[in-house]
Design a protein around this motif. Structure first.
Motif, short mmCIF file in Angstrom:
data_model
loop_
_atom_site.label_atom_id
_atom_site.label_comp_id
_atom_site.label_asym_id
_atom_site.label_seq_id
_atom_site.Cartn_x
_atom_site.Cartn_y
_atom_site.Cartn_z
N LYS A 1 69.30 37.78 -61.15
CA LYS A 1 68.07 38.31 -60.53
C LYS A 1 67.05 37.20 -60.33
O LYS A 1 66.98 36.24 -61.10
CB LYS A 1 67.45 39.40 -61.42
N ARG B 1 66.65 50.30 -63.76
CA ARG B 1 67.17 51.09 -64.87
C ARG B 1 66.42 52.42 -64.92
O ARG B 1 65.23 52.49 -64.64
CB ARG B 1 66.98 50.34 -66.19
N HIS C 1 63.73 45.67 -60.14
CA HIS C 1 64.87 46.05 -60.98
C HIS C 1 64.41 46.30 -62.41
O HIS C 1 64.88 47.23 -63.07
CB HIS C 1 65.94 44.96 -60.95
N TYR D 1 68.85 38.67 -67.35
CA TYR D 1 69.13 39.06 -65.96
C TYR D 1 69.51 37.82 -65.15
O TYR D 1 68.75 37.37 -64.29
CB TYR D 1 67.91 39.74 -65.35
N ASP E 1 64.42 47.94 -70.52
CA ASP E 1 64.22 46.58 -70.04
C ASP E 1 63.40 45.78 -71.04
O ASP E 1 63.71 44.64 -71.34
CB ASP E 1 63.50 46.61 -68.69
N VAL F 1 63.12 40.69 -61.16
CA VAL F 1 62.52 41.11 -62.42
C VAL F 1 61.10 40.55 -62.47
O VAL F 1 60.90 39.35 -62.25
CB VAL F 1 63.34 40.61 -63.62
#
Length: 238
Positions: free
Chosen positions: A76, A216, A40, A73, A222, A22
């Motif tokens: 991540k 996504r 991501h 997240y 997000d 991320v």
């Protein structure tokens, strides 16, 4: 690597699939270079935490967004991009200099056209309107401003953390014989002052389980996930 942020982003991430990561960024440049689908998720801190007066994003906002991203997240990696020590210089010396923030990039992303409200510190220095000692002092103050926040994030991170920069800066160096003094970070300039950057590796006590998942479909989701988490933590009044 590159000698400026757009080169760094393109050379490091173009064509990559970092679906285990991320990206939390105070810099709008990512949206300009067109690298959608690399990570991501992308958290554009500059969208929600822009300071209109100083025309930048303060490091406190980046720390808060990074913490929220870790919560949202947990499996991540998080890549955090502070603006500082990049201008505008926010310390006592920099505050006395009428100079541009990063509104040029923000307007380019949001409006498709770019403009500055003031000249950059590098333009002022190149024109002899700002002496190098003042520039260095203002730059150092900006670095000192952000380092405690970097340290705060490193101290609260499980596993390995790397602290680095996307490029350096020139403050009056000459890069070729008979060349004039250079300032800032000119594109396509392969010199140590721009390409040699810190690389600090900090080992943590534990390692998280990292999973790679496709981005996504709607990246706006997000941003809302992180904004909601920031609100839960008391950082954002939604």
């Amino acid at each position: 690597m590159g000698s400026a942020t757009p080169e760094f982003l393109e050379r490091t991430f173009a064509g990559e699939r970092r679906f285990d990561t991320v990206y939390v960024t105070a810099n709008p440049m990512y949206r300009h270079v067109g690298l959608d689908g690399v990570f991501h998720a992308v958290v554009d801190v500059w969208e929600d935490r822009w300071d209109e007066d100083r025309r930048t994003v303060w490091p406190e906002a980046v720390v808060e967004a990074t913490r929220a991203a870790r919560e949202a997240y947990p499996n991540k990696r998080v890549l955090t991009h502070f603006m500082q020590p990049h201008y505008p210089f926010l310390g006592e010396t920099g505050e006395a200099i009428a100079h541009s923030g990063i509104e040029w990039t923000k307007r380019l992303v949001e409006e498709g056209e770019s403009s500055r409200d003031d000249p950059t510190v590098w333009t002022l220095a190149s024109a002899g309107e700002l002496d190098e000692e003042t520039v260095r002092t203002a730059y150092d103050e900006n670095l000192e401003l952000v380092l405690p926040h970097v340290e705060e994030l490193v101290g609260g991170t499980e596993g390995r953390t790397v602290v680095t920069s996307d490029h350096g800066n020139l403050i009056g160096e000459r890069i070729a014989p008979l060349d004039g003094k250079r300032y800032g970070y000119p594109l396509q300039t392969d010199v140590d002052g721009l390409r040699r950057v810190p690389w600090l590796v900090v080992e943590g006590s534990a390692r998280r389980r990292i999973e790679s998942e496709p981005p996504r479909e709607n990246e706006d989701i997000d941003g809302s996930v992180v904004r909601n988490r920031l609100s839960d933590l008391g950082y954002v009044d939604l």
